[in-house]
Design a protein around this motif. Structure first.
Motif, PDB file in Angstrom:
ATOM      1  N   TYR A  33       0.876  -1.502   0.283  1.00 12.81           N
ATOM      2  CA  TYR A  33      -0.088   0.322  -0.316  1.00 12.81           C
ATOM      3  C   TYR A  33       0.595   1.082  -0.219  1.00 12.81           C
ATOM      4  CZ  TYR A  33       1.196  -0.076   4.360  1.00 12.81           C
ATOM      5  OH  TYR A  33       2.045   0.436   6.205  1.00 12.81           O
ATOM      6  N   ARG A  34       0.147   2.436  -0.230  1.00 11.12           N
ATOM      7  CA  ARG A  34       0.467   3.418  -0.408  1.00 11.12           C
ATOM      8  C   ARG A  34       0.787   4.098   0.523  1.00 11.12           C
ATOM      9  NH1 ARG A  34       0.496   7.479  -5.356  1.00 11.12           N
ATOM     10  NH2 ARG A  34       2.645   7.856  -4.848  1.00 11.12           N
ATOM     11  N   LYS A  35       1.033   5.406   1.646  1.00 12.58           N
ATOM     12  CA  LYS A  35       0.543   6.326   2.608  1.00 12.58           C
ATOM     13  C   LYS A  35       2.202   6.726   3.024  1.00 12.58           C
ATOM     14  CE  LYS A  35       2.419   4.526   6.849  1.00 12.58           C
ATOM     15  NZ  LYS A  35       2.555   3.823   8.386  1.00 12.58           N
ATOM     16  N   LYS A  36       1.193   8.533   2.928  1.00  9.82           N
ATOM     17  CA  LYS A  36       2.553   9.458   3.788  1.00  9.82           C
ATOM     18  C   LYS A  36       2.701   9.465   5.031  1.00  9.82           C
ATOM     19  CE  LYS A  36       2.795  14.095   2.367  1.00  9.82           C
ATOM     20  NZ  LYS A  36       2.720  15.773   1.514  1.00  9.82           N
ATOM     21  N   LEU A  85      23.910  14.650   7.728  1.00  7.38           N
ATOM     22  CA  LEU A  85      23.167  13.955   8.699  1.00  7.38           C
ATOM     23  C   LEU A  85      21.859  13.914   8.317  1.00  7.38           C
ATOM     24  CD1 LEU A  85      23.359  17.606  11.069  1.00  7.38           C
ATOM     25  CD2 LEU A  85      23.633  15.114  11.297  1.00  7.38           C
ATOM     26  N   VAL A  86      20.841  13.256   9.034  1.00  8.11           N
ATOM     27  CA  VAL A  86      19.633  12.232   8.614  1.00  8.11           C
ATOM     28  C   VAL A  86      18.495  13.941   8.798  1.00  8.11           C
ATOM     29  CG1 VAL A  86      18.023  10.724   8.442  1.00  8.11           C
ATOM     30  CG2 VAL A  86      20.722   9.956   8.105  1.00  8.11           C
ATOM     31  N   GLU A  87      17.404  13.569   7.862  1.00  4.86           N
ATOM     32  CA  GLU A  87      16.209  14.520   8.126  1.00  4.86           C
ATOM     33  C   GLU A  87      14.944  13.809   8.296  1.00  4.86           C
ATOM     34  OE1 GLU A  87      16.457  16.783   4.704  1.00  4.86           O
ATOM     35  OE2 GLU A  87      18.413  18.584   5.549  1.00  4.86           O
ATOM     36  N   GLN A  88      13.903  13.985   8.481  1.00  3.01           N
ATOM     37  CA  GLN A  88      12.994  13.695   8.589  1.00  3.01           C
ATOM     38  C   GLN A  88      11.968  14.439   7.319  1.00  3.01           C
ATOM     39  OE1 GLN A  88      11.819  10.869  10.418  1.00  3.01           O
ATOM     40  NE2 GLN A  88      13.987  10.409  10.078  1.00  3.01           N
ATOM     41  N   LYS A  89      11.287  13.475   6.415  1.00  2.00           N
ATOM     42  CA  LYS A  89      10.639  14.219   4.847  1.00  2.00           C
ATOM     43  C   LYS A  89       9.535  13.523   4.886  1.00  2.00           C
ATOM     44  CE  LYS A  89      11.265  16.048   0.399  1.00  2.00           C
ATOM     45  NZ  LYS A  89      12.661  15.652  -0.897  1.00  2.00           N
ATOM     46  N   GLU A  90       8.540  14.445   4.797  1.00  3.84           N
ATOM     47  CA  GLU A  90       6.865  13.508   3.691  1.00  3.84           C
ATOM     48  C   GLU A  90       7.103  12.903   3.101  1.00  3.84           C
ATOM     49  OE1 GLU A  90       4.341  12.915   6.418  1.00  3.84           O
ATOM     50  OE2 GLU A  90       4.591  13.901   8.018  1.00  3.84           O
ATOM     51  N   LEU A  91       6.747  11.677   2.828  1.00  5.74           N
ATOM     52  CA  LEU A  91       6.602  11.111   1.600  1.00  5.74           C
ATOM     53  C   LEU A  91       5.383  10.326   1.674  1.00  5.74           C
ATOM     54  CD1 LEU A  91       9.976  11.158   1.239  1.00  5.74           C
ATOM     55  CD2 LEU A  91       8.960  12.740   0.048  1.00  5.74           C
TER      56      LEU A  91
END
Length: 835
Positions: free
Chosen positions: A152-155, A184-190
Motif C-alpha cells: 500500500y501507499r501512505k504518506k 545528517l539525516v532529516e525527517q521528510k514527509e513522503l
C-alpha cells in the motif's frame, strides 16, 4: 610424469580449475534418488574486487559443499550478484560511467577472482539482480501483493539523506547520519510504498522456534527483539478541554493509578491542535523539528538522554479523574504503539529519570508487601512484582492479577481493551534513486493508481539515461520512461519513478537459484520442493535482522500466493554467521590503508594457502586479525605436505583413505600411525560436519602429517609398513581436499586414480583402529592420586587390581595401612581404600 620437487601453486591451481570447468565437475541436477544438500553463502554486491571477508565467507561455504559432496549428497552450491543499489550508482557517478556498465564490468572481474580461488560453484545458476529476467519476477510479485492488499501507499515521515537523495531504513541511520555518506539525516514527509510485513509478525515470531538449534541463539534473540511482541492494554485518556482523546498502549495496566504525566511523540497527529496558539508555540515547534530529525534508533536507546517539553495541555485519567499534564518526549516514536505513553515514574525507570529531570511528582501504586510509602524517596523506579496500593478497588491485589482486572474494567467501562502490539513496522520498499527495479504501477488522472498488466512485464529500467552528479534520480525527468498510457483506460499516464529497495532482490534470490534459467516462471514447484530449504546458509552477523527477516517474510508470502509449496515456510534451516577479517585490530578499509588484496596474496602464495589460512586462523564465528606470519605458516605447511608426499612417493601406492588392515599394523610405528589416521578422520568428520570448527580440523590434519613424517622411514622398511603409510597419505590428501583442493587433486592424480579426489568418498574410520593396546590407568588411595600405570587394554578387573597393588610407588604409600577395599573402574582408574 613424477611431481617436481618444488611446489608451484599457480600452475597446479590453473590446471585443475580448467579441469573442473571442462568436466562440469560441480554442476547439479534434481535427482530424486539422492539426498540433496543446498549450501549457500550470502551473495556479494559487485563492488569490483573481492575482499578478505568474501574469501573467508566463501571458503567456509566451499569446504562445506565439497565435504557434503564427498559424503554422497547431491550438492547445490550457486553464486550470483546483489547488483542493484546506491553504492553502484554513487560509484558510477564518481567515475563518470553508467551504473549498468560499472556493475557488469565489476561482475566480470569478481567472477574471475572467485574462479581463481577454486570455489566449487555451479555457474550455470548464476543470477544478477539488475538483469530484467530477474527483476521481472519481483515486479510480478508486486502485482500479486497489490491484488491481496499486501502492499500500500501512505504518506509518512521518513529518514531522508539529502546527499544521497533517498529515504533510508532505520537500520541505515547511524548516530543520526547516513550509513554511507555520514550526512545528517532529516525527517521528510513522503508518500511511499509499504509491504505489510506486520501481517506476518505472529508467524515470524512463532517460527523462530523451528530454527532453534540451527541458527545462533543471538540471531534468534535479535529477531525476537526486533519483532517485539508486547501483550497489554489500550486505554483512552480524554483531553481536559473535551476536544479529543489520546490512546495509549501499555504493558503495565496495573500501574494506571500511578500516572503523573503523559508523553507524546512529537510526530503524534494531535500535537498540532494541542500547541496551536499557545504562548510558547515557537519553542514547542523548534523542539519538534529537532526531535523529528533525530535518529529513530538513538531515540529509543536506554543511553539516550531523555528530553521533553510541556505542551500546556492536560488529559484525564479514566480511573481517577486526575488532570494529567501532556509532555512531548524525544524517546517516544509515532510509529510504535499509539505514539503516546502514560508515564508512571514510580514504576518505570525511563519515566523516573524524566520525572526527576523535570521535577514531576511520583505516585507509588505497587509495593513489595502492600504497605504504602512515599515515592518521592525512591532512588530508582520500583519495577519488581508486588501488591497494588493507592489503586482504588484494586488495592490489595497482586499486580499480576491486577493487570487482568484493570483490563476487564477498561473494556466494561469503554475506556479501552486488551491488545497486542509489535515493534515491527511495515517495510518501506520505495527508493528515490535510479539504479533499482522499477515499481510496476502508473498514475492516471481519471483512474488513479493502476497496476501494469502482467503481460507487459518487465517494466524495463531505461539504460539510456544520464545520472545526475548530485545523486538525484534521473527517472522523474526522463520523459521516455515517465510518459506512458493507462492500462485501464488508454489515456496518457505517468509511471511510478521510485524504485524498489534492494532488500527486495536479496529476499528471494535463494529460490531463483533452484531454477535460474526458467523464462516461464520465477521457479518451478518441482525445483523448490527438491532443493528448498537451504540446508546451510553462511554470512555476516550484520545481516541478522533485516535480510534474514525479509527473506523469511518473502518465503511465507510466496507460499501463501501459491508460488512455493505449502511445506516450505522457512528459507534457511541452518545459519552460520562468520566473523570479520581485521588488520591491525581494525576493519579493513581503504581510508585506513590496511586492506589486504586477495589477488596479491593468491599471486604470492596460491589460492590453497589463502583458503587454508582463512579457515585455520580462528573459529568461523570469531573475528581474526590478518597476519603475515600466519599466512606464511600456512604456506609452509603446504610445502611440508608437498615434501612429505615427494619423499614417501617411492614407498606408497594408490590406495584409498583408511584402507589398511589391523593385520598390517604389526609393529608399534604401524599401530601408532594407523591409530592417528583413524582418530584424525573421526575428529575432522565431526569438526567439519557437525561443529564447523575448521581450525581444529586443520590442526588435527597437521598432527597426522607430523606423525606420518616422523614414522615414514621406519614404515618404509616392510610391505605392511608401506601399506600403512600409503593409507595414511591417502587420508591426508582426502581430508585436505575440501580445504586445499588443487594440491590434493595433483597428489590424487599422481597416485594414478582415474577420478578426482573431489568426487572421492569421504573416509570412514574403523573402530578396531581406535583400540589402544596399552591404556594408562589412574591409581588413587582414599581418593587421592598416587600414581599411574600402563596396562594391556584387555586387562580385566582382577588384573587391574593386582597391577595397582604391585606398583612399587603404591606399595610405598600403603606402608602401615590395611587395604579394606579396592574399587576398579575398567580402563579408567583403581581406587584403594585403606586405613
Amino acid at each position: 610424469m613424477a611431481l617436481p620437487n618444488r611446489y608451484d601453486a599457480e600452475s597446479i591451481e590453473l590446471k585443475w580449475q580448467q579441469y573442473w570447468v571442462d568436466n562440469n565437475s560441480f554442476n547439479c541436477e534434481i535427482d530424486e534418488t539422492r539426498q540433496k544438500y543446498y549450501v549457500l553463502e550470502m551473495f556479494p554486491y559487485p563492488s569490483g574486487n573481492i575482499h578478505m571477508g568474501h574469501v573467508r565467507n566463501y571458503s567456509i561455504g566451499d569446504v562445506v559443499a565439497r565435504f557434503r559432496r564427498m559424503q554422497g549428497y547431491n550438492v547445490m552450491h550457486p553464486m550470483g550478484w546483489d547488483a542493484f543499489g546506491l553504492p553502484a550508482e554513487n560509484a558510477a557517478i564518481k567515475n563518470n560511467i553508467h551504473p549498468g556498465s560499472w556493475t557488469y564490468s565489476n561482475i566480470d572481474n569478481m567472477r574471475k577472482q572467485l574462479k581463481r580461488l577454486g570455489y566449487s560453484y555451479d555457474w550455470r545458476r548464476e543470477v544478477a539482480t539488475c538483469h530484467p529476467k530477474y527483476y521481472k519476477w519481483e515486479q510480478e510479485f508486486f502485482l500479486k501483493w497489490l491484488e491481496k492488499g499486501l502492499v500500500y501507499r501512505k504518506k509518512a515521515p521518513q529518514n531522508w539523506c539529502p546527499n544521497c537523495h533517498t529515504v533510508l531504513a532505520n537500520e541505515q541511520v547511524e548516530d543520526g547520519k547516513c550509513w554511507r555518506c555520514d550526512t545528517l539525516v532529516e525527517q521528510k514527509e513522503l508518500t511511499q510504498w509499504f509491504l505489510k510485513i506486520t501481517d506476518y509478525a505472529d508467524e515470524l515470531l512463532a517460527d523462530l522456534q523451528k530454527l532453534s538449534g540451527g541458527w545462533p541463539e543471538r540471531v534468534l534473540s535479535m529477531q525476537n527483539n526486533w519483532i517485539g511482541k508486547s501483550i497489554g492494554a489500550e486505554a483512552v485518556f480524554k483531553l481536559e478541554n473535551g476536544k479529543g482523546e489520546i490512546k495509549i498502549f501499555t504493558t503495565r495496566p496495573d500501574t494506571i493509578f500511578g500516572v503523573t504525566f503523559m508523553t507524546l511523540a512529537p510526530e503524534h497527529p494531535i500535537v498540532d491542535s494541542l500547541i496551536a496558539g499557545v504562548e510558547n508555540e515557537a519553542e514547542l515547534r523548534a523542539f519538534i523539528t529537532k526531535i523529528r530529525n533525530m535518529d529513530k534508533i538513538a531515540r529509543q536507546s536506554d543511553s539516550n538522554e531523555k528530553e521533553g517539553i510541556f505542551t500546556g495541555s492536560y488529559a484525564i485519567n479514566p480511573f481517577t479523574g486526575e488532570r494529567i499534564p501532556i509532555w512531548l518526549g524525544n524517546f517516544v516514536l509515532a510509529e510504535y504503539g499509539t505514539g503516546a505513553v502514560m508515564a508512571v515514574p514510580a514504576h518505570d525507570q525511563r519515566d523516573f529519570e524524566f520525572a526527576k529531570k523535570y521535577s514531576i511528582p511520583l505516585k507509588a501504586v505497587i509495593s513489595k508487601d502492600g504497605a504504602d510509602y512515599d515515592a518521592a524517596g525512591l532512588e530508582c523506579a520500583y519495577t519488581e512484582p508486588g501488591i497494588m496500593i493507592n489503586s482504588g478497588e484494586f488495592s490489595g491485589l497482586s499486580n499480576e492479577e491486577g493487570k487482568g482486572k484493570i483490563i476487564e474494567a477498561l473494556e466494561k467501562n469503554g475506556f479501552g481493551k486488551k491488545t497486542v502490539n509489535f515493534r515491527l513496522r511495515d517495510w518501506n520498499i520505495s527508493r528515490q534513486r535510479y539504479w533499482g527495479a522499477p515499481i510496476p504501477v502508473v498514475y492516471c488522472e481519471d483512474c488513479g493508481m493502476v497496476a501494469v498488466k502482467q503481460e507487459d512485464l518487465p517494466v524495463l529500467l531505461p539504460l539510456d539515461v544520464k545520472t545526475h552528479e548530485d545523486g538525484r534520480s534521473p527517472l522523474p525527468t526522463f520523459d521516455a520512461f515517465v510518459n506512458t498510457t493507462c492500462p485501464k483506460c488508454g489515456k496518457p499516464a505517468k509511471r511510478e519513478t521510485d524504485t524498489m529497495d534492494t532488500f527486495v532482490e536479496s529476499s528471494w534470490y535463494f529460490a531463483r537459484y533452484t531454477d535460474a534459467r526458467n523464462d516461464e516462471a520465477p521457479f518451478s514447484g518441482k525445483a523448490l520442493s527438491y532443493w528448498l530449504p537451504v540446508d546451510q546458509y553462511i554470512g555476516g552477523v550484520e545481516h541478522a535482522i533485516l535480510h534474514l527477516l525479509y527473506s523469511r517474510f518473502f518465503t511465507k508470502v510466496l507460499r501463501d500466493l501459491g508460488y512455493m509449496p505449502k511445506s516450505i515456510d522457512e528459507p534457511f534451516s541452518n545459519l552460520l554467521t562468520q566473523g570479520m577479517v581485521l588488520k591491525d585490530g581494525s576493519k579493513m578499509s581503504k581510508s585506513k590503508g590496511n586492506v589486504v588484496d586477495p589477488t596479491e596474496m593468491i599471486a604470492q602464495y596460491g589460492a590453497d594457502t589463502v583458503r587454508l589460512f582463512c579457515l585455520f586462523a580462528a573459529p568461523p564465528e570469531r573475528d581474526f586479525d590478518w597476519s603475515e606470519t600466519g599466512i606464511e605458516g600456512s604456506y609452509r605447511f603446504l610445502q611440508r605436505v608437498w615434501r612429505l608426499y615427494h619423499e614417501v612417493r617411492p614407498n606408497i601406492y594408490g590406495v584409498k583413505a583408511c584402507s589398511s588392515t589391523k593385520e598390517q599394523a604389526d609393529s608399534a610405528p604401524a599401530k601408532a600411525l594407523r591409530l592417528r589416521e583413524h582418530s584424525t578422520v573421526k575428529k575432522v568428520s565431526d569438526d567439519i560436519g557437525s561443529r564447523y570448527q575448521f581450525n581444529t580440523a586443520i590442526a588435527a590434519i597437521m598432527e597426522l602429517v607430523n606423525e606420518t613424517y616422523a614414522l615414514k622411514d621406519e614404515l618404509a622398511k616392510t610391505e605392511n609398513g608401506k601399506a600403512i603409510l600409503s593409507s595414511a597419505m591417502a587420508t591426508v590428501i582426502t581430508l585436505l581436499a575440501p580445504i586445499t583442493p588443487h594440491v590434493c587433486e595433483e597428489f590424487w592424480s599422481d597416485l594414478g586414480f582415474a577420478g578426482t579426489v573431489s568426487a572421492e568418498n569421504w573416509p570412514h574410520y574403523k573402530e578396531d583402529a581406535l583400540e589402544k593396546d596399552i591404556l594408562t590407568i589412574v591409581i588413587q588411595i582414599n581418593g587421592k592420586l598416587r600414581g599411574k600405570i600402563d596396562v594391556p587394554s584387555s586387562a580385566g578387573k582382577e588384573e587391574l587390581e593386582q597391577f595397582a597393588l604391585n606398583e612399587p610407588n603404591i606399595q610405598k604409600h600403603l606402608e602401615g595401612l590395611t587395604v579394606r577395599k579396592v574399587i576398579v573402574i575398567p580402563q579408567k582408574l583403581v581406587n584403594i581404600v585403606a586405613n
